[in-house]
Design a protein around this motif. Structure first.
Motif, mmCIF file in Angstrom:
data_model
loop_
_atom_site.group_PDB
_atom_site.id
_atom_site.type_symbol
_atom_site.label_atom_id
_atom_site.label_comp_id
_atom_site.label_asym_id
_atom_site.label_seq_id
_atom_site.Cartn_x
_atom_site.Cartn_y
_atom_site.Cartn_z
ATOM 1 N N CYS A 90 18.399 -13.681 24.427
ATOM 2 C CA CYS A 90 18.586 -14.846 23.565
ATOM 3 C C CYS A 90 18.847 -16.085 24.412
ATOM 4 O O CYS A 90 19.585 -16.033 25.385
ATOM 5 C CB CYS A 90 19.752 -14.608 22.611
ATOM 6 S SG CYS A 90 19.902 -15.952 21.413
ATOM 7 N N CYS A 103 29.122 -14.551 19.381
ATOM 8 C CA CYS A 103 28.108 -13.495 19.448
ATOM 9 C C CYS A 103 28.152 -12.720 20.770
ATOM 10 O O CYS A 103 28.152 -13.309 21.853
ATOM 11 C CB CYS A 103 26.726 -14.123 19.266
ATOM 12 S SG CYS A 103 25.408 -12.903 19.356
ATOM 13 N N CYS A 128 25.922 -18.832 21.089
ATOM 14 C CA CYS A 128 26.833 -18.972 19.942
ATOM 15 C C CYS A 128 28.194 -18.374 20.304
ATOM 16 O O CYS A 128 28.261 -17.281 20.887
ATOM 17 C CB CYS A 128 26.241 -18.296 18.718
ATOM 18 S SG CYS A 128 24.573 -18.899 18.347
ATOM 19 N N ILE A 161 25.830 -11.008 22.190
ATOM 20 C CA ILE A 161 24.629 -11.026 23.054
ATOM 21 C C ILE A 161 24.258 -12.462 23.434
ATOM 22 O O ILE A 161 23.140 -12.749 23.842
ATOM 23 C CB ILE A 161 23.428 -10.280 22.414
ATOM 24 C CG1 ILE A 161 22.962 -10.944 21.114
ATOM 25 C CG2 ILE A 161 23.776 -8.832 22.176
ATOM 26 C CD1 ILE A 161 21.628 -10.378 20.591
HETATM 27 S S1 SF4 Z 1 23.981 -15.378 17.018
HETATM 28 FE FE1 SF4 Z 1 23.648 -14.373 19.018
HETATM 29 S S2 SF4 Z 1 21.548 -13.616 18.886
HETATM 30 FE FE2 SF4 Z 1 21.767 -15.180 17.302
HETATM 31 S S3 SF4 Z 1 21.118 -17.097 18.244
HETATM 32 FE FE3 SF4 Z 1 23.346 -16.972 18.518
HETATM 33 S S4 SF4 Z 1 23.627 -16.015 20.533
HETATM 34 FE FE4 SF4 Z 1 21.513 -15.623 19.923
#
Ligand code: SF4
Length: 362
Positions: free
Chosen positions: A50, A57, A54, A59
């Motif tokens: 990614c 999150c 965020c 990942i």
């Molecule tokens: S929530 Fe996680 S997977 Fe989705 S855009 Fe944000 S960082 Fe990437």
């Protein structure tokens, strides 16, 4: 049904008998609006690469302890075949936000292959973050039907507090993406996290009004579950308890069902991460979609958006009445694009399990 912000806020605070009544009313509205079938979407977590960061999150690009992967075409199509053979009506391909041409053309190729191997019968939902209008159209032309893009919070200020302050994480771009998806012909889904740091009942009431205003076709919302190695982890001690976040999520589902009787609402896995009967409880108060995880075992641990993710579908959901081999398209979408909706599209089905195989009794 239209409610004011104050009325929604009051329903989101319901306790005791009022809460019971809210859940029962939502169950009745669901039965009338979409029937009692539960639709299965086989979830395949295609890639955890990614470009975004965020703050909640697991990942996120800044998490250096996350082992990155992308499934091979064979692995994806093997999981799709498994879904098809087990009677699933749809699959969901999900992954981080990656705008490289390699990724875009791989998804396009996979969507075409899924249509080919299922003779066009499997519904295909995509969830790959914000993409260009051209990319949405390419994937739609390849055969994808639905797209999930959670707004996470419809409040501009709260959105800003849970995302980095840069142009890659723009609130306006997120909202524009939802408009672009609708213009590209998808059934459009969004959703929010419930119980975030800094979030109030006023934010959540506004989130529901935002979904109604956007005239969404599908919703996936779940309790905020803290993910390790994320900046928002420092607020873990200030959150309402997991049980309160769980119950608030059920109230959000019930109220949304009253507001939008014919949309699809997912009983998300985040609910199950808190309560072993989480998804079943959501189905009883308004949800009608579950997304069992079909991601190959060897990479599942690397797709950790949050901790304690549950893996399997429990038998009680199967016993609730599953729509096998049904795509379960959003009736709201079908009505808004002028498709005729028959009463039988809302047939209540009962199933029994014989030696592990579902037998459908209508
Ligand atoms: S929530 Fe996680 S997977 Fe989705 S855009 Fe944000 S960082 Fe990437």
């Amino acid at each position: 049904m239209r409610y004011t912000h104050a009325e929604i806020r009051e329903m989101l605070s319901a306790q005791g008998g009022a809460l019971e009544e809210l859940f029962q009313r939502a169950a009745r509205v669901k039965a009338e609006g979409v029937g009692n079938s539960v639709y299965l979407r086989g979830l395949i977590e295609y890639s955890n690469i990614c470009r975004k960061n965020c703050l909640y999150c697991g990942i996120r690009s800044g998490n250096v302890s996350c082992v990155r992967y992308t499934l091979s075409d064979d692995a994806v199509l093997g999981a799709v075949r498994q879904a098809y053979e087990q009677g699933y009506g749809s699959v969901v391909l999900q992954g981080g936000e990656n705008i490289s041409e390699t990724h875009i053309s791989a998804v396009e190729r996979l969507v075409r292959e899924i249509a080919r191997l299922s003779n066009g019968t499997l519904g295909v939902t995509l969830s790959f973050g914000e993409q260009s209008l051209d990319t949405y159209r390419r994937w739609r032309d390849a055969g994808a039907h639905r797209y999930l893009l959670r707004i996470e919070s419809s409040d501009r200020e709260l959105y800003g507090r849970i995302h980095p302050q840069d142009s890659l994480h723009s609130y306006d771009a997120r909202v524009q993406a939802l408009h672009d998806l609708r213009a590209s012909g998808y059934q459009v889904g969004t959703g929010v996290m419930i119980g975030l740091p800094f979030q109030t009942l006023d934010h959540l009431a506004a989130d529901l009004l935002f979904m109604q205003e956007m005239d969404i076709d599908m919703c996936g919302m779940g309790p905020y579950v803290v993910s390790k190695n994320t900046p928002l982890e420092v607020y873990a001690g200030e959150l309402m308890s997991e049980q309160k976040r769980f119950l608030l999520t059920l109230r959000m589902i019930a109220v949304l069902r009253l507001m939008m009787p014919d949309i699809n609402i997912a009983a998300t896995t985040a609910l199950q991460a808190i309560d072993p009967e989480g998804r079943l409880k959501a189905i009883r108060c308004g949800a009608n979609v579950v997304m069992p995880n079909l991601t190959p075992e060897e990479v599942r641990g690397n797709y950790t958006l949050y901790n304690n993710k549950p893996l399997s579908l429990d038998s009680q959901i199967l016993e609730a009445g599953v729509g096998y081999r049904e795509r379960g398209d959003s009736l709201h979408y079908r009505r808004r694009v002028g498709q005729y909706v028959k009463k039988t599209d809302m047939t209540v089905k009962k199933i029994t399990l014989i030696a592990g195989n579902p037998e459908i009794k209508v």
